[in-house]
Design a protein around this motif. Sequence first.
Motif, short mmCIF file in Angstrom:
data_model
loop_
_atom_site.label_atom_id
_atom_site.label_comp_id
_atom_site.label_asym_id
_atom_site.label_seq_id
_atom_site.Cartn_x
_atom_site.Cartn_y
_atom_site.Cartn_z
N LEU A 171 -11.61 39.95 22.19
CA LEU A 171 -10.98 39.07 20.98
C LEU A 171 -12.02 38.89 19.96
N PHE A 183 -11.94 42.34 18.13
CA PHE A 183 -10.66 42.25 17.67
C PHE A 183 -10.72 41.54 16.26
N THR A 235 -9.30 46.46 26.47
CA THR A 235 -8.38 45.59 26.08
C THR A 235 -8.22 45.45 24.51
N SER A 251 -6.62 48.49 23.02
CA SER A 251 -4.87 48.07 23.11
C SER A 251 -4.42 47.26 22.21
N LEU A 252 -5.17 45.97 21.95
CA LEU A 252 -4.94 45.11 20.93
C LEU A 252 -4.91 46.00 19.23
N ILE A 290 -1.86 39.30 12.78
CA ILE A 290 -1.31 39.30 14.35
C ILE A 290 -1.44 37.94 14.78
N ILE A 349 -2.50 35.08 17.81
CA ILE A 349 -2.97 34.99 19.09
C ILE A 349 -2.67 33.82 19.92
N TRP A 364 5.52 48.38 19.32
CA TRP A 364 5.46 47.05 20.01
C TRP A 364 6.56 46.93 21.13
N LEU A 416 -2.46 36.19 25.44
CA LEU A 416 -3.74 36.66 26.73
C LEU A 416 -3.77 35.56 27.47
N ILE A 420 0.53 38.10 20.18
CA ILE A 420 0.01 38.73 21.31
C ILE A 420 -0.54 37.54 22.24
N ALA A 466 -1.89 46.19 16.81
CA ALA A 466 -2.02 45.74 15.33
C ALA A 466 -1.88 46.78 14.12
N ALA A 485 -6.76 42.03 12.39
CA ALA A 485 -6.17 40.96 13.00
C ALA A 485 -5.36 40.19 11.93
#
Length: 409
Positions: free
Chosen positions: A140, A143, A389, A392-393, A152, A154, A403, A96, A94, A397, A149
């Motif tokens: 974040l 997250f 946010t 949504s993350l 995933i 970043i 996706w 950002l 992802i 995840a 996480a």
Amino acid sequence: MSSLLGLLDPITGTRDKLLETLIAWSDINSGSGNIEGVEKIATLATGRFSELGYDVQRIETEPVAMIGPDGQEGTIQRGPILHFTARPNATRRIMLAGHLDTVFPVNDSFQKAVIRKDGTLHGPGTADMKGGLLVMAQALACFEQSGLADDIGIDVVLNSDEEVASYASSPYMEKVAAHCDAGFVFEPSMPDGSLAGARAGSGNYDVVVTGRAAHAGREFDKGRNAIAGAARVVGALNALNGQRDAVTLNIGLIAGGTALNVVPERAIVRLNVRARTPDDLAWVDSAIRETITSGDFGADITAQLHGRIHRPAKPMTPQLESLFETVRSAGGDLGVPVRWAATGGCCDGNNLARAGLPTVDTMGVRGAFIHSHDEYAVIDSFEERTRLTALSLLKLASGEAVWPKDIAS
Ligand SMILES: [Zn+2]
């Protein structure tokens, strides 16, 4: 209702700290041309994002070409790009993105953030987009604590020249975007929380008009008036307005001449164009070129064109729609209505879209009157947008949301 909501608990009570930090950041001028100020924000942002345990890379940008006030081609240095990375080998990534710069020059009178009784923070960059950067960091942090996480990757990329068309940073940003699966940019949302959907594309152009200098009294006839030529250029370019639906040209700046008793040798016309489709952008670009190369702007007067389309149009695609639906569903779980509408504005989201990255680019704080001395951010939106946010993350995840790149384009 999403089972992920419990993971958002760390966000509760973060508002006041975010507000305090935002006031401090807003009080530091970081106009795109104020490299010293941009560097101060870069240092603070590096500190803030390093707290997340991310790897930090600082990328110096190459000088970019520009036409100076004298009509001569020169270069200008912009600030750095910051790139924070987590889990570089993860296959799902992802991105950002945000910007450290603002539109307010170092000598602007608008320099301080003030809390107002109506629950807003009034100040330079509060909404666009220092508030958004802090929302991003806080989301974040949540997250990273969630336990979801681990798989995933970043990529946080912050540039210093978004407000001056991202010429220096867009190649790097697009390179990162090409390797990511979903993108979020933290431009402010509207005061009512609406997001920007499809975006127009944009181009900037400079026309340098050259005549011949002469004494206005002794040898007026030997002179060739560049300002009069520029006026003809303006007329010819402005006449392109209205020729094609939703294509606009704004003559934004004109300069020229030295003294009243001198026939001016040089004048500059600067303009911005907007259009909603690749076809329209190509049309306006070639119409401008044709107008300048074939135009007659006066005897012995030349007009030289510089510039290009720098932000492609960002259309609503099935993949982008899917990412918007993820944000909408996060909003639904949080009791925050999420709507979006097409806009004539543009931002780095346009460039990330060009790199093939489905990107929702108004994830920042709610706010308004950006680029003006009335700019404000809504304080109550800080935790709300952080939750939006983070959720949504988490939805991406956890597999609760699809996706966007798994949707046929
Ligand atoms: Zn912005």
